[in-house]
Design an enzyme around this catalytic site. Structure first.
Site, PDB file in Angstrom:
ATOM      1  CG  ASN A   5      -1.758   1.099   1.244  1.00  0.00           C
ATOM      2  OD1 ASN A   5      -2.270   2.293  -0.060  1.00  0.00           O
ATOM      3  ND2 ASN A   5      -2.549   2.044   2.366  1.00  0.00           N
ATOM      4  NE  ARG A  44      -6.275   2.424  -0.525  1.00  0.00           N
ATOM      5  CZ  ARG A  44      -6.095   3.025   0.556  1.00  0.00           C
ATOM      6  NH1 ARG A  44      -4.611   3.429   1.420  1.00  0.00           N
ATOM      7  NH2 ARG A  44      -6.735   3.794   0.712  1.00  0.00           N
ATOM      8  CG  HIS A  62     -13.218   3.725   3.227  1.00  0.00           C
ATOM      9  ND1 HIS A  62     -13.484   5.525   4.046  1.00  0.00           N
ATOM     10  CD2 HIS A  62     -11.443   4.244   3.172  1.00  0.00           C
ATOM     11  CE1 HIS A  62     -12.785   5.794   4.270  1.00  0.00           C
ATOM     12  NE2 HIS A  62     -11.301   5.485   4.555  1.00  0.00           N
ATOM     13  CG  HIS A 105     -13.962   2.650   6.523  1.00  0.00           C
ATOM     14  ND1 HIS A 105     -12.864   1.292   6.932  1.00  0.00           N
ATOM     15  CD2 HIS A 105     -12.800   3.446   6.967  1.00  0.00           C
ATOM     16  CE1 HIS A 105     -12.162   1.347   6.758  1.00  0.00           C
ATOM     17  NE2 HIS A 105     -12.087   2.595   6.772  1.00  0.00           N
ATOM     18  CG  LEU A 106     -16.854   5.688  11.986  1.00  0.00           C
ATOM     19  CD1 LEU A 106     -17.151   5.629  13.078  1.00  0.00           C
ATOM     20  CD2 LEU A 106     -17.836   7.108  10.787  1.00  0.00           C
ATOM     21  N   GLY A 107     -12.393   6.443  10.781  1.00  0.00           N
ATOM     22  CA  GLY A 107     -10.843   6.575  11.556  1.00  0.00           C
ATOM     23  C   GLY A 107     -10.619   7.898  10.614  1.00  0.00           C
ATOM     24  NE  ARG A 160      -9.084  13.174   3.172  1.00  0.00           N
ATOM     25  CZ  ARG A 160      -9.138  11.710   2.949  1.00  0.00           C
ATOM     26  NH1 ARG A 160      -9.890  11.191   3.656  1.00  0.00           N
ATOM     27  NH2 ARG A 160      -7.715  11.298   2.472  1.00  0.00           N
ATOM     28  N   GLY A 191     -10.345   2.226  12.521  1.00  0.00           N
ATOM     29  CA  GLY A 191      -9.869   2.615  14.135  1.00  0.00           C
ATOM     30  C   GLY A 191     -11.151   3.182  14.554  1.00  0.00           C
ATOM     31  CB  ILE A 192     -13.266   6.168  14.759  1.00  0.00           C
ATOM     32  CG1 ILE A 192     -11.491   7.323  15.229  1.00  0.00           C
ATOM     33  CG2 ILE A 192     -13.646   7.465  15.893  1.00  0.00           C
ATOM     34  CD1 ILE A 192     -11.968   8.619  14.507  1.00  0.00           C
ATOM     35  N   GLY A 193     -14.146   4.042  14.651  1.00  0.00           N
ATOM     36  CA  GLY A 193     -15.264   2.805  14.871  1.00  0.00           C
ATOM     37  C   GLY A 193     -15.018   1.242  15.758  1.00  0.00           C
ATOM     38  CD  GLU A 244      -9.041  -1.048   3.860  1.00  0.00           C
ATOM     39  OE1 GLU A 244      -8.821  -0.406   3.182  1.00  0.00           O
ATOM     40  OE2 GLU A 244      -8.659  -0.071   5.831  1.00  0.00           O
TER      41      GLU A 244
END
Length: 399
Positions: free
Chosen positions: A8, A87, A176, A203-205, A236, A326-328, A381
């Site tokens: 990646n 990727r 994602h 998908h939370l990161g 962002r 990561g957050i989710g 992934e």
């Protein structure tokens, strides 16, 4: 046992792993960082031990060369690497599936670079270097955008003059996708009829998006032509009034590109909290009573809930909600704040199950009476990239 090297490439980093295409942990994983700088280094994590070494050549070639040297130096492992899976962030409308890389595919990835110049050009560089060093084995491209090629025109088109789509392909692509495809496949293994049901995935990161999935296919997603659209993220801004870009440019006396950089690099959690783009740091500050941290987390949760509700309009029902990234996967605080804002959809979280959800494992965290199952499912992934690469290699060999 056959293995795949998963690569990646970013503009200044290169993540990698060697995997066998099963749920087994990676045999080797690591990351090369600060590429382009004399301080570039690469880390290798093997058998629970991590080693870090400086790179002699401070670029992608130096990173891949170091990986190849590690493989060649560990002959006792009897590794059998049969392919390299790459990727690729943006496949445009050209690629709706993973593909074996040839010169035509490489050219197509370069053409899509106008929508993701930092990412796709880095991918091309990484592919070319890997082909030079591992050239005798197949290389496969797995695209973040491919999963969303099932969107209908009324979802992917922007309400701008149609000629801009016909002539320039300006449209929503979404990202994602590899993560969403993995989650859809994993969820299908958890219940006999889950594969045919309707799912919302968050998908939370540091990068964040949501997706509505119907019977395993993407029907709507929050990110657009670039990863800037949609949710508030680590740095962002997510979606906002487009005129704000001109206002920032005029007010700060900077170019539109510099204003866009603010929206991409200095906004989101970082911009609101004025502390960090890392959710963990912000949660620590919130627990200590920092009002800016509380505001940042509330805004992040509010915007995520709004986008989940928005993409849900493309489903007849919501059978499942999945938190990943990561957050989710790791923030009970964020999951609770989001679900609280979705109560009007009949979403009810089991607060205790949410709080004790074990790290790295699949968890059901909805209340028993809730008609919608709420899950925490760790994404993988890299595993999907390895599996796609093995599948395409086997398919090519059988022809």
């Amino acid at each position: 046992m056959q293995q795949i090297l998963v690569v990646n490439c970013g503009s200044s980093s290169l993540k990698f792993a060697i995997m066998d295409g099963t749920d087994n942990p990676p045999i080797l994983e690591g990351i090369a960082e600060r590429l382009g700088s004399e301080h570039s280094a690469i880390s290798f994590k093997y058998a629970g031990n991590k080693t870090v070494q400086a790179l002699h050549d401070h670029d992608h070639r130096g990173a891949v060369t170091a990986i190849k040297h590690w493989i060649d130096s560990n002959t006792d492992l009897a590794l059998n690497i049969v392919g390299v899976g790459h990727r690729v962030v943006h496949g445009g409308e050209t690629f709706s599936n993973s593909v074996v890389i040839d010169s035509e595919v490489l050219s197509g990835i370069e053409q899509c670079a106008r929508f993701a110049p930092l990412h796709n050009l880095a991918h091309v560089k990484g592919i070319e270097v890997a082909q030079a060093l591992f050239g005798d084995i197949p290389h496969v491209a797995v695209f973040d955008t491919a999963f969303h090629q099932t969107l209908e025109a009324d979802q992917y088109l922007y309400p701008i003059p149609m000629r801009l789509y016909r002539e320039h392909h300006f449209r929503k692509y979404g990202f994602h996708g590899t993560s969403y495809r993995y989650i859809a496949q994993k969820l299908a293994t958890l219940g006999s009829d889950f594969a045919l049901q309707n799912t919302l995935v968050a998908h939370l990161g540091n990068g964040a998006s949501v997706c509505a999935i119907k019977a395993g296919h993407s029907v709507d997603t929050s990110m657009g032509i670039t990863p800037l659209e949609g949710l508030m993220m680590g740095t962002r801004s997510g979606s906002l009034d487009p005129s704000l870009l001109a206002f920032i440019s005029d007010a700060e006396k900077i170019s539109m590109k510099e204003a866009l950089d603010i929206l991409n690099k200095d906004s989101g959690l970082k911009g609101i909290s004025e502390i960090s783009n890392d959710c963990r740091t912000i949660e620590t500050a919130q627990a200590a009573g920092d009002d800016r941290a509380e505001l940042a987390l509330n805004m992040f949760a509010s915007r995520t809930a709004k986008h989940l509700a928005s993409v849900a309009t493309n489903l007849e029902s919501v059978d499942h909600i999945v938190f990943t990234g990561g957050i989710g996967e790791n923030s009970p605080v964020i999951r609770a704040k989001i679900c609280q804002r979705l109560a009007m959809m009949g979403i009810h979280l089991d607060l205790h199950a949410n709080q004790i959800s074990p790290r790295g494992e699949v968890s059901l965290i909805s209340e028993n009476h809730c008609k919608t199952n709420i899950w925490v499912i760790p994404t993988n992934e890299e595993l999907l990239i390895a599996q796609d690469t093995l599948s395409l290699i086997e398919s090519s060999a059988s022809k």
